[in-house]
Design an enzyme around this catalytic site. Structure first.
Site, PDB file in Angstrom:
ATOM      1  N   GLY A   1      -0.445   4.983  -3.398  1.00 30.56           N
ATOM      2  CA  GLY A   1      -0.550   3.888  -2.754  1.00 30.56           C
ATOM      3  C   GLY A   1       0.199   2.651  -3.291  1.00 30.56           C
ATOM      4  N   LEU A   2       1.206   2.621  -2.294  1.00 33.67           N
ATOM      5  CA  LEU A   2       2.076   1.205  -2.718  1.00 33.67           C
ATOM      6  C   LEU A   2       2.013   0.361  -1.476  1.00 33.67           C
ATOM      7  CD1 LEU A   2       4.359   0.106  -4.505  1.00 33.67           C
ATOM      8  CD2 LEU A   2       6.267   1.400  -2.961  1.00 33.67           C
TER       9      LEU A   2
ATOM     10  N   ASN B   1       0.563  -6.439   4.356  1.00 36.31           N
ATOM     11  CA  ASN B   1       1.595  -7.591   4.365  1.00 36.31           C
ATOM     12  C   ASN B   1       2.848  -7.181   3.561  1.00 36.31           C
ATOM     13  OD1 ASN B   1       0.348  -9.124   6.300  1.00 36.31           O
ATOM     14  ND2 ASN B   1      -1.189  -9.449   4.733  1.00 36.31           N
TER      15      ASN B   1
ATOM     16  N   GLY C   1       5.358  -4.066   3.091  1.00 30.68           N
ATOM     17  CA  GLY C   1       5.789  -2.791   3.438  1.00 30.68           C
ATOM     18  C   GLY C   1       7.074  -2.395   2.771  1.00 30.68           C
TER      19      GLY C   1
ATOM     20  N   GLY D   1      11.714  18.868  32.590  1.00 29.41           N
ATOM     21  CA  GLY D   1      10.057  18.346  32.700  1.00 29.41           C
ATOM     22  C   GLY D   1       9.345  19.009  31.993  1.00 29.41           C
TER      23      GLY D   1
ATOM     24  N   GLU E   1       8.540   6.194   3.609  1.00 25.71           N
ATOM     25  CA  GLU E   1       9.254   6.201   2.189  1.00 25.71           C
ATOM     26  C   GLU E   1      10.604   5.290   2.239  1.00 25.71           C
ATOM     27  OE1 GLU E   1       9.384   9.421  -0.497  1.00 25.71           O
ATOM     28  OE2 GLU E   1       7.587  10.344   0.427  1.00 25.71           O
TER      29      GLU E   1
ATOM     30  N   SER F   1      15.085   3.267   7.866  1.00 27.28           N
ATOM     31  CA  SER F   1      16.449   3.262   7.920  1.00 27.28           C
ATOM     32  C   SER F   1      17.235   2.099   7.471  1.00 27.28           C
ATOM     33  CB  SER F   1      16.989   3.873   9.224  1.00 27.28           C
ATOM     34  OG  SER F   1      16.546   4.946   9.607  1.00 27.28           O
ATOM     35  N   GLU F   2      16.578   0.914   7.770  1.00 27.90           N
ATOM     36  CA  GLU F   2      17.273  -0.297   7.433  1.00 27.90           C
ATOM     37  C   GLU F   2      17.222  -0.264   5.845  1.00 27.90           C
ATOM     38  OE1 GLU F   2      15.039   0.020  10.016  1.00 27.90           O
ATOM     39  OE2 GLU F   2      16.222  -0.546  11.664  1.00 27.90           O
TER      40      GLU F   2
HETATM   41  C1  FAD Z   1       2.463   8.243   8.575  1.00 25.57           C
HETATM   42  C2  FAD Z   1       3.102   7.193   7.531  1.00 25.57           C
HETATM   43  C3  FAD Z   1       2.649   7.660   6.000  1.00 25.57           C
HETATM   44  C4  FAD Z   1       2.684   6.762   5.137  1.00 25.57           C
HETATM   45  N1  FAD Z   1       2.394   7.333   3.976  1.00 25.57           N
HETATM   46  C5  FAD Z   1       2.452   6.451   3.032  1.00 25.57           C
HETATM   47  C6  FAD Z   1       2.136   6.862   1.686  1.00 25.57           C
HETATM   48  O1  FAD Z   1       1.498   7.885   1.199  1.00 25.57           O
HETATM   49  N2  FAD Z   1       2.089   5.813   0.698  1.00 25.57           N
HETATM   50  C7  FAD Z   1       2.649   4.456   0.789  1.00 25.57           C
HETATM   51  O2  FAD Z   1       2.466   3.568  -0.017  1.00 25.57           O
HETATM   52  N3  FAD Z   1       3.042   3.975   1.985  1.00 25.57           N
HETATM   53  C8  FAD Z   1       3.113   4.958   3.011  1.00 25.57           C
HETATM   54  N4  FAD Z   1       3.687   4.856   4.304  1.00 25.57           N
HETATM   55  C9  FAD Z   1       4.174   3.303   4.607  1.00 25.57           C
HETATM   56  C10 FAD Z   1       5.461   3.428   4.555  1.00 25.57           C
HETATM   57  O3  FAD Z   1       6.372   3.609   3.679  1.00 25.57           O
HETATM   58  C11 FAD Z   1       5.953   1.761   5.404  1.00 25.57           C
HETATM   59  O4  FAD Z   1       5.523   1.840   6.627  1.00 25.57           O
HETATM   60  C12 FAD Z   1       7.385   1.576   5.217  1.00 25.57           C
HETATM   61  O5  FAD Z   1       7.607   1.256   4.089  1.00 25.57           O
HETATM   62  C13 FAD Z   1       7.732   0.294   6.272  1.00 25.57           C
HETATM   63  O6  FAD Z   1       6.916  -0.565   5.930  1.00 25.57           O
HETATM   64  P1  FAD Z   1       6.167  -1.568   7.217  1.00 25.57           P
HETATM   65  O7  FAD Z   1       5.408  -0.587   7.857  1.00 25.57           O
HETATM   66  O8  FAD Z   1       5.313  -2.574   6.479  1.00 25.57           O
HETATM   67  O9  FAD Z   1       7.286  -2.115   7.958  1.00 25.57           O
HETATM   68  P2  FAD Z   1       7.988  -3.783   7.584  1.00 25.57           P
HETATM   69  O10 FAD Z   1       8.515  -3.702   6.279  1.00 25.57           O
HETATM   70  O11 FAD Z   1       7.101  -4.509   8.040  1.00 25.57           O
HETATM   71  O12 FAD Z   1       9.473  -3.570   8.629  1.00 25.57           O
HETATM   72  C14 FAD Z   1       9.195  -3.815   9.868  1.00 25.57           C
HETATM   73  C15 FAD Z   1      10.622  -3.583  10.260  1.00 25.57           C
HETATM   74  O13 FAD Z   1      11.530  -4.605   9.704  1.00 25.57           O
HETATM   75  C16 FAD Z   1      12.555  -3.934   9.205  1.00 25.57           C
HETATM   76  N5  FAD Z   1      13.151  -4.879   7.844  1.00 25.57           N
HETATM   77  C17 FAD Z   1      12.128  -5.123   6.878  1.00 25.57           C
HETATM   78  N6  FAD Z   1      12.792  -5.724   6.061  1.00 25.57           N
HETATM   79  C18 FAD Z   1      13.989  -5.741   6.294  1.00 25.57           C
HETATM   80  C19 FAD Z   1      15.172  -6.006   5.822  1.00 25.57           C
HETATM   81  N7  FAD Z   1      15.430  -6.752   4.553  1.00 25.57           N
HETATM   82  N8  FAD Z   1      16.285  -5.905   6.406  1.00 25.57           N
HETATM   83  C20 FAD Z   1      16.400  -5.274   7.477  1.00 25.57           C
HETATM   84  N9  FAD Z   1      15.209  -4.985   8.125  1.00 25.57           N
HETATM   85  C21 FAD Z   1      14.176  -5.046   7.611  1.00 25.57           C
HETATM   86  C22 FAD Z   1      12.212  -2.568   8.846  1.00 25.57           C
HETATM   87  O14 FAD Z   1      13.126  -1.888   8.721  1.00 25.57           O
HETATM   88  C23 FAD Z   1      11.556  -2.305   9.967  1.00 25.57           C
HETATM   89  O15 FAD Z   1      12.162  -1.997  10.962  1.00 25.57           O
HETATM   90  C24 FAD Z   1       3.281   5.393   5.472  1.00 25.57           C
HETATM   91  C25 FAD Z   1       3.695   5.139   6.687  1.00 25.57           C
HETATM   92  C26 FAD Z   1       3.310   5.889   7.754  1.00 25.57           C
HETATM   93  C27 FAD Z   1       3.588   5.538   9.107  1.00 25.57           C
END
Ligand code: FAD
Length: 379
Positions: free
Chosen positions: A124-125, A129, A131, A340, A363, A366-367
Site C-alpha cells: 500500500g502506497l 489524494n 497517486g 463486430g 505502478e 505513462s506520463e
Molecule cells: C487496478 C489497479 C491496481 C493498483 N494496485 C496498486 C497497489 O497494489 N498498490 C498501490 O500502492 N497502488 C496501486 N494502484 C495505484 C496506481 O499505482 C495509481 O493509480 C497510479 O500511480 C496513478 O495514480 P492516480 O490514480 O492517483 O492518478 P493521478 O496521480 O491523479 O494522475 C491522474 C493523471 O494525471 C497525470 N499526472 C499526474 N502527475 C503528473 C505530472 N507531474 N506530469 C504529467 N502528468 C501527471 C497522470 O499521468 C494521470 O494521467 C493500482 C491502480 C489500479 C488501477
C-alpha cells in the site's frame, strides 16, 4: 548485454503456460464477469514456485532471476491479465519489498509463507489524494513507546481484502519534507486494520483491488522496514523492479491479442478471401509483431540489468512505458481485426483490450514513466 535465455527460463515458462491453460483459461470470462478473485489459484501457483520466483531458496523461494520472472508473468498474462497482475503485485511489491529492504528476522518470518503462496501479499502506497505524487502521503505512523500507530486510507490496493500480510508506506515526518515516510509490515487481523471498498473495474476484474483502512492500528517497532524516513526511497526502488513485471504483463496481453488476431485474420473470409490478404489488415499485423519484438527487447534489457544488480530506473521505465502503450494499441488493433465479433464477449480480444489499459496506469502512469526517463536523460 546478455539476453540468452536458457533451459531454466524455458522450463519456468512451460510450467506457467501449462498451469494457466489448464487452471485459468477455462474460467477466465466467468471470473471476469463476476469480478471473482480466485485466491486458491494463487496458492496453487505457490506450489509450483511461481509466488517467490526471485526469492532465494534459503527463504523458501525458487531462487530464479528476472528472465524467469518475466517469462512466468508473460505466460500467465497471455491467458489472463488479472492473474498476471496479481502474480506481479505479490512477487514484486510485498514480497520484493521485504526481500530487498527487510532485516533477517523479517525475511525469515514472512518470506517462506509468501514465497510458497501459503500467504498472499499486498503493498500500500497509493491514497485517495496521493497517486503520482506519492511523496505526499496523508496516512501517518506515530511512534508511541515501542509501537507505531497507523491512521489513514490506502486505495487501489491489489489484494487489499484477501492478503494475509501488507507492506504499508506511511508518513512519519512533516508533510512535504524529504525522508518523511517509513515502510511497515502489517498482518491481517491486526486491530485497527481492515479492508474497505472493493473497486468495480473496467478490466483486470479478477484481480482484487480495494481500499485498506488504518484506524489507530498499533504495530510493533519490529515491523518497521529499514530506517525511519527511508520509506519513499525504498518504494522507488521496489517500483523500479516492479515496472519490469508490468512490462512483462503488458507483453503477455499484447501477445495474446496478437496471436488471436493473426489466427482470426486467416480464418475470416470477406470478398471471397481471408482478411489477412488485405494490406489494411496485414500491415496492422506487421506493426503489432514489430512492437511486440521491440517491447521484448526493452524488457530483456531491463531484466538483464536487474539480474546483474545494476540500476534499472531508466530501463524499467522505458520497458514499462513502451510495452504498456504498445499493449493498448495492439489489443485495440486486435479488436479492429475481429470486427463486430471482437466487440463481443464471445471472443477474447475485448478482454485483452480492457485489461491492457491498466498497464499504462499501475505502478506509475505513462506520463510518470516519461518524467523518470527524461530525468535520467537530463542528468
Ligand atoms: C487496478 C489497479 C491496481 C493498483 N494496485 C496498486 C497497489 O497494489 N498498490 C498501490 O500502492 N497502488 C496501486 N494502484 C495505484 C496506481 O499505482 C495509481 O493509480 C497510479 O500511480 C496513478 O495514480 P492516480 O490514480 O492517483 O492518478 P493521478 O496521480 O491523479 O494522475 C491522474 C493523471 O494525471 C497525470 N499526472 C499526474 N502527475 C503528473 C505530472 N507531474 N506530469 C504529467 N502528468 C501527471 C497522470 O499521468 C494521470 O494521467 C493500482 C491502480 C489500479 C488501477
Amino acid at each position: 548485454m546478455n539476453f540468452s535465455k536458457n533451459e531454466i527460463t524455458d522450463h519456468v515458462a512451460q510450467v506457467a503456460r501449462d498451469f494457466a491453460i489448464k487452471n485459468i483459461h477455462p474460467h477466465v470470462m466467468e471470473w471476469d464477469e463476476a469480478q471473482y478473485f480466485p485466491k486458491d489459484v494463487m496458492h496453487e501457483m505457490g506450489k509450483l514456485g511461481l509466488m517467490g520466483i526471485f526469492v532465494p531458496e534459503q527463504y523458501g523461494g525458487s531462487g530464479f532471476g528476472y528472465f524467469e520472472y518475466v517469462a512466468a508473468i508473460e505466460e500467465v498474462a497471455k491467458v489472463c491479465g488479472s492473474i498476471g497482475l496479481s502474480l506481479a503485485a505479490h512477487n514484486s511489491l510485498c514480497t520484493g519489498h521485504i526481500l530487498y529492504c527487510g532485516n533477517e528476522e523479517q525475511k525469515n518470518k514472512y518470506l517462506p509463507k509468501l514465497a510458497t503462496g501459503e500467504w498472499l501479499g499486498t503493498w500500500g502506497l497509493t491514497e485517495p489524494n496521493t497517486g503520482s505524487d506519492a511523496g505526499n502521503l496523508k496516512t501517518t505512523a506515530t511512534k508511541e513507546g515501542n509501537e507505531w500507530i497507523l491512521n489513514g486510507t490506502k486505495c487501489w490496493i491489489t489484494h487489499g481484502i484477501s492478503a494475509e500480510v501488507a507492506v504499508v508506506i506511511a508518513r512519519t515526518g512533516e508533510p512535504r519534507t524529504s525522508g518523511n515516510s517509513t515502510a511497515f509490515i502489517v498482518e491481517r487481523g491486526t486491530t485497527g486494520f481492515k479492508a474497505g471498498k472493493k473497486e468495480n473495474k473496467l478490466g483486470m476484474r479478477a484481480s482484487e483491488t480495494s481500499e485498506m483502512i488504518f484506524d489507530q492500528c498499533r504495530i510493533p517497532d519490529a515491523n518497521r522496514i529499514g530506517e525511519v524516513g527511508d520509506g519513499f526511497r525504498q518504494a522507488l526502488k521496489i517500483l523500479d523492479g516492479g515496472r519490469i513485471s508490468i512490462a512483462a504483463l503488458s507483453l503477455g496481453i499484447a501477445k495474446g491479442a496478437y496471436e488471436a488476431a493473426l489466427k482470426y485474420s486467416q480464418e475470416r473470409y470477406q470478398f471471397d478471401q481471408p482478411i489477412s490478404n488485405f494490406q489494411g489488415i496485414s500491415f496492422k499485423l506487421a506493426d503489432m509483431a514489430t512492437e511486440i519484438a521491440a517491447a521484448e527487447l526493452l524488457i530483456m534489457k531491463a531484466a538483464d540489468l536487474k539480474n546483474r544488480g545494476e540500476k534499472v530506473t531508466e530501463a524499467g521505465a522505458m520497458a514499462k512505458y513502451y510495452a504498456s502503450e504498445s499493449a493498448v494499441k495492439i489489443s485495440n488493433d486486435a479488436v479492429q481485426i475481429f470486427g463486430g465479433y471482437g466487440y463481443t464477449k464471445d471472443f477474447p480480444v475485448e478482454k485483452y483490450y480492457r485489461d491492457s489499459k491498466l498497464c499504462t496506469i499501475g505502478e506509475g502512469t505513462s506520463e510518470i514513466q516519461k518524467i523518470v526517463i527524461a530525468r535520467e536523460q537530463l542528468k
